[in-house]
Design an enzyme around this catalytic site. Structure first.
Site, PDB file in Angstrom:
ATOM      1  N   LYS A 163     -34.098   8.575  -6.592  1.00  0.00           N
ATOM      2  CA  LYS A 163     -35.235   9.079  -7.381  1.00  0.00           C
ATOM      3  C   LYS A 163     -34.758   9.913  -8.568  1.00  0.00           C
ATOM      4  O   LYS A 163     -35.187   9.700  -9.700  1.00  0.00           O
ATOM      5  CB  LYS A 163     -36.171   9.919  -6.500  1.00  0.00           C
ATOM      6  CG  LYS A 163     -36.851   9.154  -5.388  1.00  0.00           C
ATOM      7  CD  LYS A 163     -37.835  10.011  -4.631  1.00  0.00           C
ATOM      8  CE  LYS A 163     -37.219  11.174  -3.912  1.00  0.00           C
ATOM      9  NZ  LYS A 163     -36.262  10.791  -2.851  1.00  0.00           N
ATOM     10  N   GLU A 188     -35.478  22.189  -6.087  1.00  0.00           N
ATOM     11  CA  GLU A 188     -34.260  21.466  -6.444  1.00  0.00           C
ATOM     12  C   GLU A 188     -33.018  22.151  -5.876  1.00  0.00           C
ATOM     13  O   GLU A 188     -32.985  23.364  -5.719  1.00  0.00           O
ATOM     14  CB  GLU A 188     -34.112  21.432  -7.974  1.00  0.00           C
ATOM     15  CG  GLU A 188     -34.879  20.337  -8.653  1.00  0.00           C
ATOM     16  CD  GLU A 188     -34.233  18.986  -8.435  1.00  0.00           C
ATOM     17  OE1 GLU A 188     -33.323  18.615  -9.171  1.00  0.00           O
ATOM     18  OE2 GLU A 188     -34.667  18.282  -7.501  1.00  0.00           O
ATOM     19  N   ARG A 189     -31.987  21.363  -5.638  1.00  0.00           N
ATOM     20  CA  ARG A 189     -30.676  21.954  -5.349  1.00  0.00           C
ATOM     21  C   ARG A 189     -30.124  22.514  -6.662  1.00  0.00           C
ATOM     22  O   ARG A 189     -30.232  21.858  -7.701  1.00  0.00           O
ATOM     23  CB  ARG A 189     -29.715  20.892  -4.816  1.00  0.00           C
ATOM     24  CG  ARG A 189     -30.175  20.220  -3.532  1.00  0.00           C
ATOM     25  CD  ARG A 189     -29.277  19.031  -3.201  1.00  0.00           C
ATOM     26  NE  ARG A 189     -29.767  18.323  -2.031  1.00  0.00           N
ATOM     27  CZ  ARG A 189     -30.661  17.348  -2.068  1.00  0.00           C
ATOM     28  NH1 ARG A 189     -31.183  16.975  -3.225  1.00  0.00           N
ATOM     29  NH2 ARG A 189     -31.048  16.738  -0.967  1.00  0.00           N
TER      30      ARG A 189
END
Length: 479
Positions: free
Chosen positions: A167, A193-194
Protein backbone atom coordinates in the site's frame (compact mmCIF):
# COMPACT_ATOMS: atom_id res chain seq x y z
CA UNK A 1 -0.04 26.10 19.20
CA UNK A 2 2.82 27.79 21.03
CA UNK A 3 2.85 28.79 24.71
CA UNK A 4 3.26 32.47 23.63
CA UNK A 5 -0.05 32.45 21.75
CA UNK A 6 -1.71 30.92 24.82
CA UNK A 7 -0.37 33.69 27.06
CA UNK A 8 -1.62 36.36 24.67
CA UNK A 9 -5.10 34.83 24.57
CA UNK A 10 -7.37 36.65 27.04
CA UNK A 11 -9.51 33.52 27.52
CA UNK A 12 -6.56 31.67 29.01
CA UNK A 13 -6.10 34.41 31.67
CA UNK A 14 -9.69 34.40 32.88
CA UNK A 15 -10.87 30.79 32.63
CA UNK A 16 -8.76 28.52 34.80
CA UNK A 17 -9.57 25.07 36.12
CA UNK A 18 -8.07 22.33 38.24
CA UNK A 19 -7.35 18.63 37.50
CA UNK A 20 -9.65 16.39 39.55
CA UNK A 21 -8.94 12.96 37.98
CA UNK A 22 -6.31 11.34 35.72
CA UNK A 23 -6.88 7.91 34.15
CA UNK A 24 -4.12 7.40 31.59
CA UNK A 25 -4.96 9.70 28.66
CA UNK A 26 -8.33 10.70 30.13
CA UNK A 27 -8.28 13.82 32.31
CA UNK A 28 -11.23 15.34 34.24
CA UNK A 29 -11.04 19.08 34.96
CA UNK A 30 -13.22 21.26 37.17
CA UNK A 31 -13.99 24.88 36.16
CA UNK A 32 -15.66 27.38 38.51
CA UNK A 33 -16.39 30.23 36.04
CA UNK A 34 -17.53 28.71 32.72
CA UNK A 35 -17.16 25.44 30.89
CA UNK A 36 -14.93 25.48 27.79
CA UNK A 37 -16.77 24.28 24.62
CA UNK A 38 -16.27 20.78 23.17
CA UNK A 39 -12.96 20.51 21.20
CA UNK A 40 -11.40 23.38 23.20
CA UNK A 41 -7.72 22.91 23.99
CA UNK A 42 -6.66 23.04 27.65
CA UNK A 43 -3.02 23.29 28.74
CA UNK A 44 -1.32 22.18 31.92
CA UNK A 45 2.18 23.41 32.79
CA UNK A 46 4.39 26.12 31.29
CA UNK A 47 7.73 24.83 29.96
CA UNK A 48 6.50 21.63 28.24
CA UNK A 49 2.70 21.98 28.46
CA UNK A 50 0.37 18.98 28.36
CA UNK A 51 -2.41 19.52 25.79
CA UNK A 52 -5.92 18.24 26.52
CA UNK A 53 -8.85 18.32 24.08
CA UNK A 54 -12.30 18.61 25.69
CA UNK A 55 -14.50 15.67 24.64
CA UNK A 56 -17.39 15.70 27.11
CA UNK A 57 -19.26 17.96 29.54
CA UNK A 58 -19.89 15.85 32.65
CA UNK A 59 -22.00 18.45 34.47
CA UNK A 60 -22.18 22.24 34.98
CA UNK A 61 -18.68 22.38 36.47
CA UNK A 62 -16.70 19.41 35.07
CA UNK A 63 -15.33 18.44 31.65
CA UNK A 64 -13.63 15.27 30.46
CA UNK A 65 -10.81 15.55 27.95
CA UNK A 66 -8.40 13.33 26.07
CA UNK A 67 -4.66 14.07 26.20
CA UNK A 68 -2.86 14.86 22.92
CA UNK A 69 0.56 14.69 24.61
CA UNK A 70 1.98 12.46 27.34
CA UNK A 71 0.39 12.85 30.80
CA UNK A 72 3.50 11.59 32.59
CA UNK A 73 3.86 13.36 35.95
CA UNK A 74 0.33 14.78 35.87
CA UNK A 75 -1.54 14.66 39.17
CA UNK A 76 -4.75 15.93 40.76
CA UNK A 77 -4.78 19.54 41.87
CA UNK A 78 -2.69 20.87 38.97
CA UNK A 79 -3.91 24.20 37.51
CA UNK A 80 -5.40 24.10 33.99
CA UNK A 81 -5.64 26.93 31.45
CA UNK A 82 -8.37 27.18 28.82
CA UNK A 83 -6.81 28.45 25.57
CA UNK A 84 -10.19 29.74 24.46
CA UNK A 85 -10.47 27.75 21.23
CA UNK A 86 -9.81 24.50 19.37
CA UNK A 87 -6.47 23.23 18.07
CA UNK A 88 -5.10 25.58 15.38
CA UNK A 89 -2.38 24.90 12.79
CA UNK A 90 -0.43 27.13 10.37
CA UNK A 91 -1.61 27.36 6.74
CA UNK A 92 0.09 28.99 3.75
CA UNK A 93 2.67 28.45 1.01
CA UNK A 94 5.45 28.29 3.59
CA UNK A 95 4.35 24.81 4.73
CA UNK A 96 5.48 23.26 1.41
CA UNK A 97 8.62 21.08 1.57
CA UNK A 98 8.22 20.79 5.37
CA UNK A 99 7.24 18.00 7.78
CA UNK A 100 4.77 18.63 10.64
CA UNK A 101 3.21 16.99 13.67
CA UNK A 102 -0.47 17.22 14.68
CA UNK A 103 0.07 20.66 16.32
CA UNK A 104 1.58 22.18 13.15
CA UNK A 105 5.09 22.15 14.65
CA UNK A 106 7.91 21.35 12.20
CA UNK A 107 9.68 18.04 12.89
CA UNK A 108 12.27 18.10 10.08
CA UNK A 109 14.97 20.12 11.93
CA UNK A 110 14.58 22.87 9.31
CA UNK A 111 14.37 26.65 9.65
CA UNK A 112 11.80 28.21 11.98
CA UNK A 113 8.54 29.06 10.16
CA UNK A 114 7.69 32.77 9.80
CA UNK A 115 4.50 34.06 11.50
CA UNK A 116 1.59 32.52 9.58
CA UNK A 117 -2.19 32.39 9.54
CA UNK A 118 -3.54 29.85 12.03
CA UNK A 119 -6.75 27.92 11.34
CA UNK A 120 -8.88 25.62 13.46
CA UNK A 121 -8.61 21.97 12.46
CA UNK A 122 -12.40 21.62 12.90
CA UNK A 123 -13.79 23.01 9.62
CA UNK A 124 -17.19 22.29 8.07
CA UNK A 125 -17.38 20.54 4.67
CA UNK A 126 -17.96 22.85 1.66
CA UNK A 127 -21.70 23.51 1.09
CA UNK A 128 -23.43 21.81 -1.85
CA UNK A 129 -23.74 25.02 -3.90
CA UNK A 130 -19.92 25.39 -3.92
CA UNK A 131 -19.25 21.84 -5.06
CA UNK A 132 -18.41 21.10 -8.68
CA UNK A 133 -20.58 18.64 -10.62
CA UNK A 134 -18.03 18.23 -13.43
CA UNK A 135 -16.53 14.72 -13.65
CA UNK A 136 -12.90 14.34 -14.71
CA UNK A 137 -10.45 11.44 -14.73
CA UNK A 138 -7.28 11.65 -12.67
CA UNK A 139 -4.39 9.91 -14.49
CA UNK A 140 -1.73 8.23 -12.36
CA UNK A 141 0.68 6.79 -14.96
CA UNK A 142 0.07 3.29 -13.52
CA UNK A 143 -1.39 1.00 -16.20
CA UNK A 144 -3.65 -1.25 -14.15
CA UNK A 145 -5.23 1.72 -12.33
CA UNK A 146 -5.74 3.98 -15.36
CA UNK A 147 -7.18 1.19 -17.55
CA UNK A 148 -9.36 -0.81 -15.13
CA UNK A 149 -9.92 1.51 -12.13
CA UNK A 150 -9.87 5.13 -13.34
CA UNK A 151 -9.72 7.60 -10.45
CA UNK A 152 -11.92 10.69 -10.13
CA UNK A 153 -10.42 14.17 -9.84
CA UNK A 154 -11.78 15.48 -6.55
CA UNK A 155 -12.87 11.99 -5.53
CA UNK A 156 -11.72 9.48 -2.95
CA UNK A 157 -10.00 6.22 -3.81
CA UNK A 158 -9.14 3.50 -1.33
CA UNK A 159 -6.14 1.18 -1.36
CA UNK A 160 -7.35 -1.89 0.51
CA UNK A 161 -5.11 -4.69 1.64
CA UNK A 162 -3.55 -6.50 4.56
CA UNK A 163 -0.09 -5.92 5.94
CA UNK A 164 2.88 -6.14 3.56
CA UNK A 165 1.12 -6.15 0.17
CA UNK A 166 2.44 -2.78 -1.03
CA UNK A 167 0.00 0.00 0.00
CA UNK A 168 2.68 2.51 1.03
CA UNK A 169 4.84 1.79 -2.05
CA UNK A 170 1.86 2.39 -4.36
CA UNK A 171 0.97 5.67 -2.59
CA UNK A 172 4.56 6.86 -2.86
CA UNK A 173 4.64 6.03 -6.57
CA UNK A 174 1.44 8.00 -7.22
CA UNK A 175 2.96 11.04 -5.44
CA UNK A 176 6.09 10.71 -7.58
CA UNK A 177 4.15 10.46 -10.85
CA UNK A 178 1.63 13.19 -10.11
CA UNK A 179 3.98 15.92 -8.88
CA UNK A 180 5.97 15.43 -12.08
CA UNK A 181 2.91 16.05 -14.32
CA UNK A 182 0.58 18.32 -12.33
CA UNK A 183 1.01 21.85 -11.07
CA UNK A 184 -0.91 21.01 -7.92
CA UNK A 185 0.15 20.37 -4.35
CA UNK A 186 0.63 17.01 -2.63
CA UNK A 187 -0.04 16.56 1.06
CA UNK A 188 0.95 13.27 2.68
CA UNK A 189 -0.76 12.41 5.94
CA UNK A 190 0.74 9.56 7.94
CA UNK A 191 -1.71 8.32 10.59
CA UNK A 192 -0.11 5.81 12.94
CA UNK A 193 2.98 5.65 10.70
CA UNK A 194 6.27 4.04 11.62
CA UNK A 195 8.83 6.84 12.07
CA UNK A 196 11.20 4.89 9.77
CA UNK A 197 8.67 5.08 6.92
CA UNK A 198 8.23 8.82 7.38
CA UNK A 199 11.99 9.39 7.36
CA UNK A 200 12.47 7.25 4.23
CA UNK A 201 9.59 8.97 2.42
CA UNK A 202 10.99 12.42 3.24
CA UNK A 203 14.42 11.56 1.82
CA UNK A 204 12.96 9.74 -1.22
CA UNK A 205 10.83 12.76 -2.12
CA UNK A 206 13.84 15.04 -1.60
CA UNK A 207 15.98 12.92 -3.94
CA UNK A 208 13.19 12.81 -6.54
CA UNK A 209 13.02 16.63 -6.49
CA UNK A 210 9.28 16.74 -5.66
CA UNK A 211 9.54 17.97 -2.06
CA UNK A 212 8.99 21.68 -2.98
CA UNK A 213 5.45 20.76 -4.09
CA UNK A 214 4.42 18.78 -1.03
CA UNK A 215 3.98 18.89 2.73
CA UNK A 216 3.99 15.96 5.15
CA UNK A 217 2.04 15.59 8.37
CA UNK A 218 2.72 12.67 10.69
CA UNK A 219 1.08 11.22 13.78
CA UNK A 220 3.45 8.40 14.66
CA UNK A 221 2.26 5.09 16.02
CA UNK A 222 3.99 5.69 19.39
CA UNK A 223 1.93 8.85 19.96
CA UNK A 224 -1.25 8.97 22.04
CA UNK A 225 -4.58 8.05 20.35
CA UNK A 226 -5.79 11.68 20.70
CA UNK A 227 -2.86 12.87 18.60
CA UNK A 228 -3.30 10.12 15.96
CA UNK A 229 -7.04 10.83 15.80
CA UNK A 230 -6.53 14.54 14.99
CA UNK A 231 -3.62 14.35 12.53
CA UNK A 232 -6.01 13.74 9.60
CA UNK A 233 -7.92 16.93 10.46
CA UNK A 234 -4.63 18.86 10.58
CA UNK A 235 -3.67 17.63 7.08
CA UNK A 236 -7.12 18.47 5.69
CA UNK A 237 -7.00 22.01 7.10
CA UNK A 238 -3.69 22.58 5.29
CA UNK A 239 -5.08 21.04 2.08
CA UNK A 240 -8.24 23.19 2.21
CA UNK A 241 -6.14 26.36 2.24
CA UNK A 242 -4.58 25.49 -1.15
CA UNK A 243 -7.96 24.51 -2.60
CA UNK A 244 -9.97 27.48 -1.32
CA UNK A 245 -7.43 30.33 -1.15
CA UNK A 246 -4.81 29.42 -3.78
CA UNK A 247 -7.38 27.74 -6.11
CA UNK A 248 -5.06 24.83 -6.77
CA UNK A 249 -5.64 21.10 -7.08
CA UNK A 250 -4.46 19.09 -4.10
CA UNK A 251 -3.53 15.42 -3.97
CA UNK A 252 -4.09 14.23 -0.39
CA UNK A 253 -2.58 10.85 0.43
CA UNK A 254 -3.59 9.23 3.70
CA UNK A 255 -1.69 6.26 5.06
CA UNK A 256 -3.54 4.69 6.80
CA UNK A 257 -7.24 5.54 7.28
CA UNK A 258 -7.73 2.39 9.39
CA UNK A 259 -5.34 3.88 11.96
CA UNK A 260 -7.70 6.87 12.22
CA UNK A 261 -10.59 4.50 12.97
CA UNK A 262 -8.38 2.56 15.39
CA UNK A 263 -7.40 5.76 17.26
CA UNK A 264 -11.13 6.65 17.51
CA UNK A 265 -11.80 3.16 18.89
CA UNK A 266 -9.10 3.65 21.56
CA UNK A 267 -10.53 7.06 22.55
CA UNK A 268 -14.05 5.61 22.71
CA UNK A 269 -12.84 2.86 25.03
CA UNK A 270 -10.92 5.32 27.22
CA UNK A 271 -14.01 7.55 27.47
CA UNK A 272 -16.05 4.56 28.65
CA UNK A 273 -18.44 4.30 25.68
CA UNK A 274 -20.22 1.01 25.01
CA UNK A 275 -18.47 -0.69 22.04
CA UNK A 276 -20.40 -1.82 18.97
CA UNK A 277 -19.68 -4.75 16.63
CA UNK A 278 -16.14 -6.22 16.91
CA UNK A 279 -15.24 -3.61 19.53
CA UNK A 280 -15.49 -0.59 17.22
CA UNK A 281 -16.75 2.72 18.57
CA UNK A 282 -20.51 3.37 18.21
CA UNK A 283 -19.72 6.72 16.52
CA UNK A 284 -17.50 5.15 13.80
CA UNK A 285 -19.70 6.24 10.88
CA UNK A 286 -20.05 9.83 12.13
CA UNK A 287 -16.36 10.31 12.87
CA UNK A 288 -15.29 8.98 9.47
CA UNK A 289 -17.90 11.13 7.68
CA UNK A 290 -16.72 14.30 9.43
CA UNK A 291 -13.27 13.70 7.97
CA UNK A 292 -14.21 12.34 4.53
CA UNK A 293 -16.88 14.92 3.64
CA UNK A 294 -14.29 17.71 3.76
CA UNK A 295 -12.50 16.05 0.82
CA UNK A 296 -14.40 17.53 -2.13
CA UNK A 297 -14.23 19.04 -5.61
CA UNK A 298 -15.34 22.70 -5.53
CA UNK A 299 -15.66 25.41 -8.17
CA UNK A 300 -12.24 26.80 -7.20
CA UNK A 301 -10.18 23.60 -6.91
CA UNK A 302 -10.24 19.96 -5.92
CA UNK A 303 -8.85 17.76 -3.18
CA UNK A 304 -8.31 14.32 -4.66
CA UNK A 305 -7.65 11.75 -1.98
CA UNK A 306 -6.03 8.34 -2.16
CA UNK A 307 -6.25 6.46 1.11
CA UNK A 308 -4.58 3.27 2.20
CA UNK A 309 -7.03 1.12 4.14
CA UNK A 310 -5.59 -1.71 6.18
CA UNK A 311 -8.10 -4.58 6.14
CA UNK A 312 -7.91 -6.61 9.37
CA UNK A 313 -7.24 -10.29 8.58
CA UNK A 314 -7.97 -9.48 4.88
CA UNK A 315 -11.70 -9.50 5.78
CA UNK A 316 -13.57 -7.06 3.51
CA UNK A 317 -16.71 -7.39 5.69
CA UNK A 318 -14.93 -5.83 8.69
CA UNK A 319 -16.89 -2.71 9.84
CA UNK A 320 -13.83 -0.46 9.30
CA UNK A 321 -13.54 -1.59 5.65
CA UNK A 322 -17.32 -1.40 5.07
CA UNK A 323 -17.59 2.19 6.40
CA UNK A 324 -14.51 3.27 4.42
CA UNK A 325 -16.00 1.74 1.22
CA UNK A 326 -19.10 3.93 1.54
CA UNK A 327 -17.05 7.09 0.90
CA UNK A 328 -14.94 5.84 -2.00
CA UNK A 329 -15.47 6.37 -5.74
CA UNK A 330 -12.83 3.70 -6.47
CA UNK A 331 -11.62 0.71 -4.47
CA UNK A 332 -8.19 -0.68 -5.27
CA UNK A 333 -7.90 -4.08 -3.59
CA UNK A 334 -4.37 -5.42 -3.14
CA UNK A 335 -4.05 -9.20 -3.22
CA UNK A 336 -1.57 -11.22 -1.16
CA UNK A 337 -1.82 -14.04 -3.72
CA UNK A 338 -0.74 -11.77 -6.58
CA UNK A 339 2.06 -10.32 -4.44
CA UNK A 340 3.23 -13.90 -3.81
CA UNK A 341 3.32 -14.48 -7.58
CA UNK A 342 5.47 -11.37 -8.05
CA UNK A 343 2.74 -9.45 -9.94
CA UNK A 344 3.36 -5.89 -8.75
CA UNK A 345 1.45 -3.67 -8.20
CA UNK A 346 -0.46 -6.54 -6.58
CA UNK A 347 -3.89 -5.13 -7.52
CA UNK A 348 -6.70 -7.67 -7.89
CA UNK A 349 -8.55 -6.45 -11.02
CA UNK A 350 -11.64 -8.58 -10.32
CA UNK A 351 -12.23 -7.42 -6.73
CA UNK A 352 -11.31 -3.78 -7.42
CA UNK A 353 -13.81 -1.37 -8.96
CA UNK A 354 -14.38 2.26 -9.90
CA UNK A 355 -17.58 4.24 -10.39
CA UNK A 356 -15.77 6.21 -13.13
CA UNK A 357 -15.58 3.17 -15.45
CA UNK A 358 -18.70 4.06 -17.46
CA UNK A 359 -18.98 4.89 -21.20
CA UNK A 360 -20.20 8.43 -20.45
CA UNK A 361 -17.03 9.27 -18.49
CA UNK A 362 -14.13 7.26 -19.95
CA UNK A 363 -15.52 6.83 -23.49
CA UNK A 364 -16.86 3.82 -25.40
CA UNK A 365 -13.48 2.37 -26.47
CA UNK A 366 -11.94 2.48 -23.00
CA UNK A 367 -15.10 1.08 -21.37
CA UNK A 368 -15.39 -1.88 -23.75
CA UNK A 369 -11.67 -2.67 -23.54
CA UNK A 370 -11.79 -2.67 -19.73
CA UNK A 371 -14.81 -4.99 -19.81
CA UNK A 372 -13.09 -7.36 -22.23
CA UNK A 373 -9.94 -7.43 -20.05
CA UNK A 374 -11.99 -8.24 -16.93
CA UNK A 375 -13.93 -10.92 -18.82
CA UNK A 376 -10.70 -12.55 -20.06
CA UNK A 377 -9.17 -12.52 -16.56
CA UNK A 378 -12.40 -13.89 -15.02
CA UNK A 379 -12.51 -16.75 -17.55
CA UNK A 380 -8.88 -17.58 -16.76
CA UNK A 381 -9.72 -17.62 -13.04
CA UNK A 382 -12.52 -20.15 -13.74
CA UNK A 383 -10.18 -22.32 -15.80
CA UNK A 384 -7.40 -22.48 -13.21
CA UNK A 385 -8.88 -25.50 -11.40
CA UNK A 386 -9.17 -27.49 -14.63
CA UNK A 387 -5.59 -26.57 -15.59
CA UNK A 388 -4.31 -27.61 -12.14
CA UNK A 389 -6.05 -31.01 -12.35
CA UNK A 390 -5.88 -31.93 -16.03
CA UNK A 391 -3.34 -29.58 -17.62
CA UNK A 392 -3.62 -27.13 -20.54
CA UNK A 393 -3.90 -29.97 -23.08
CA UNK A 394 -7.48 -30.76 -21.99
CA UNK A 395 -8.72 -27.25 -22.80
CA UNK A 396 -10.39 -26.34 -26.05
CA UNK A 397 -8.43 -24.23 -28.57
CA UNK A 398 -10.51 -21.14 -27.69
CA UNK A 399 -9.93 -21.60 -23.95
CA UNK A 400 -6.19 -22.04 -24.55
CA UNK A 401 -6.13 -18.73 -26.42
CA UNK A 402 -8.04 -17.09 -23.51
CA UNK A 403 -5.44 -18.40 -21.03
CA UNK A 404 -2.55 -17.07 -23.14
CA UNK A 405 -4.21 -13.63 -23.44
CA UNK A 406 -5.00 -13.51 -19.70
CA UNK A 407 -1.46 -14.46 -18.65
CA UNK A 408 0.03 -11.89 -21.05
CA UNK A 409 -2.39 -9.22 -19.75
CA UNK A 410 -1.54 -10.05 -16.11
CA UNK A 411 2.13 -9.54 -16.83
CA UNK A 412 1.63 -6.45 -19.01
CA UNK A 413 -0.31 -4.82 -16.17
CA UNK A 414 2.75 -5.11 -13.91
CA UNK A 415 5.06 -2.11 -13.85
CA UNK A 416 8.47 -1.15 -12.44
CA UNK A 417 8.16 1.75 -9.98
CA UNK A 418 10.44 4.76 -9.59
CA UNK A 419 10.24 4.41 -5.82
CA UNK A 420 11.57 0.83 -5.86
CA UNK A 421 14.49 1.43 -8.26
CA UNK A 422 17.10 1.14 -5.51
CA UNK A 423 15.70 -2.26 -4.42
CA UNK A 424 14.94 -3.85 -7.80
CA UNK A 425 17.56 -2.25 -10.12
CA UNK A 426 14.70 -1.89 -12.66
CA UNK A 427 14.21 1.63 -14.03
CA UNK A 428 10.78 3.05 -13.10
CA UNK A 429 8.17 3.62 -15.85
CA UNK A 430 5.19 5.96 -16.10
CA UNK A 431 2.78 4.94 -18.89
CA UNK A 432 0.17 7.19 -20.50
CA UNK A 433 -3.44 6.00 -20.67
CA UNK A 434 -3.26 5.90 -24.48
CA UNK A 435 -0.20 3.59 -24.46
CA UNK A 436 -1.73 1.36 -21.78
CA UNK A 437 -5.00 0.98 -23.75
CA UNK A 438 -3.14 0.30 -27.02
CA UNK A 439 -1.06 -2.42 -25.35
CA UNK A 440 -4.10 -4.18 -23.86
CA UNK A 441 -5.99 -3.97 -27.17
CA UNK A 442 -3.10 -5.49 -29.15
CA UNK A 443 -2.77 -8.37 -26.66
CA UNK A 444 -6.52 -9.07 -26.86
CA UNK A 445 -6.29 -9.10 -30.69
CA UNK A 446 -3.62 -11.86 -30.46
CA UNK A 447 -0.88 -9.72 -32.00
CA UNK A 448 1.65 -11.22 -29.58
CA UNK A 449 0.30 -14.78 -29.30
CA UNK A 450 3.73 -16.32 -30.08
CA UNK A 451 5.64 -14.15 -27.60
CA UNK A 452 6.79 -15.64 -24.26
CA UNK A 453 4.84 -14.45 -21.21
CA UNK A 454 7.99 -13.13 -19.53
CA UNK A 455 8.45 -10.57 -22.35
CA UNK A 456 5.47 -8.64 -20.91
CA UNK A 457 6.62 -8.71 -17.28
CA UNK A 458 7.68 -5.39 -15.72
CA UNK A 459 7.68 -3.30 -18.90
CA UNK A 460 6.23 0.12 -19.73
CA UNK A 461 4.57 0.53 -23.16
CA UNK A 462 3.82 -2.59 -25.25
CA UNK A 463 6.63 -2.01 -27.77
CA UNK A 464 9.11 -2.85 -25.01
CA UNK A 465 7.81 -6.46 -25.17
CA UNK A 466 9.28 -6.79 -28.69
CA UNK A 467 12.69 -5.56 -27.53
CA UNK A 468 12.60 -7.83 -24.47
CA UNK A 469 11.56 -10.87 -26.53
CA UNK A 470 14.39 -10.20 -29.04
CA UNK A 471 16.90 -9.83 -26.19
CA UNK A 472 15.72 -13.11 -24.60
CA UNK A 473 16.01 -14.89 -27.95
CA UNK A 474 19.57 -13.60 -28.36
CA UNK A 475 20.50 -14.79 -24.84
CA UNK A 476 19.05 -18.25 -25.53
CA UNK A 477 20.97 -18.51 -28.83
CA UNK A 478 24.21 -17.47 -27.08
CA UNK A 479 23.82 -20.31 -24.56
Amino acid sequence: MSSDSIKNNPASQTNNGIVIAVRGSVVDVRFEDKLPPIFSILTIGETTPIFIEVQLHLDAKRVRGIALTSTEGLSRGKPVKDTGGPLKVPVGKEILSRMFDVFGNTIDNGAVLPPMEQRSIHQTPPPLEKRSVKTEIFETGIKVIDVLLPLERGGKAGLLGGAGVGKTVLLTEIIHNMIGHEKGVSIFCGIGERCREGEELYHDMKEAGVLPGMAMIFGQMNELPGSRFRVGHTALTMAEYFRDEEHRDVLLLIDNIFRFIQAGMEISGLMGQMPSRLGYQPSLGTELSQLEERIANTNTGAITSIQAVYVPADDLTDPAAVHAFAHLSASIVLSRKRAGEGLFPAIDPLQSNSSMATPGIVGERHYHLAREIRQTLAQYEDLKDIIAMLGMEQLSAENRRTVVRARQLERFLTQPFFTTEKFSDAKGKSVSLKDALDGCERILRDEFKDYPESAFYMIGAIDEAKQKAASMQKDTAAK
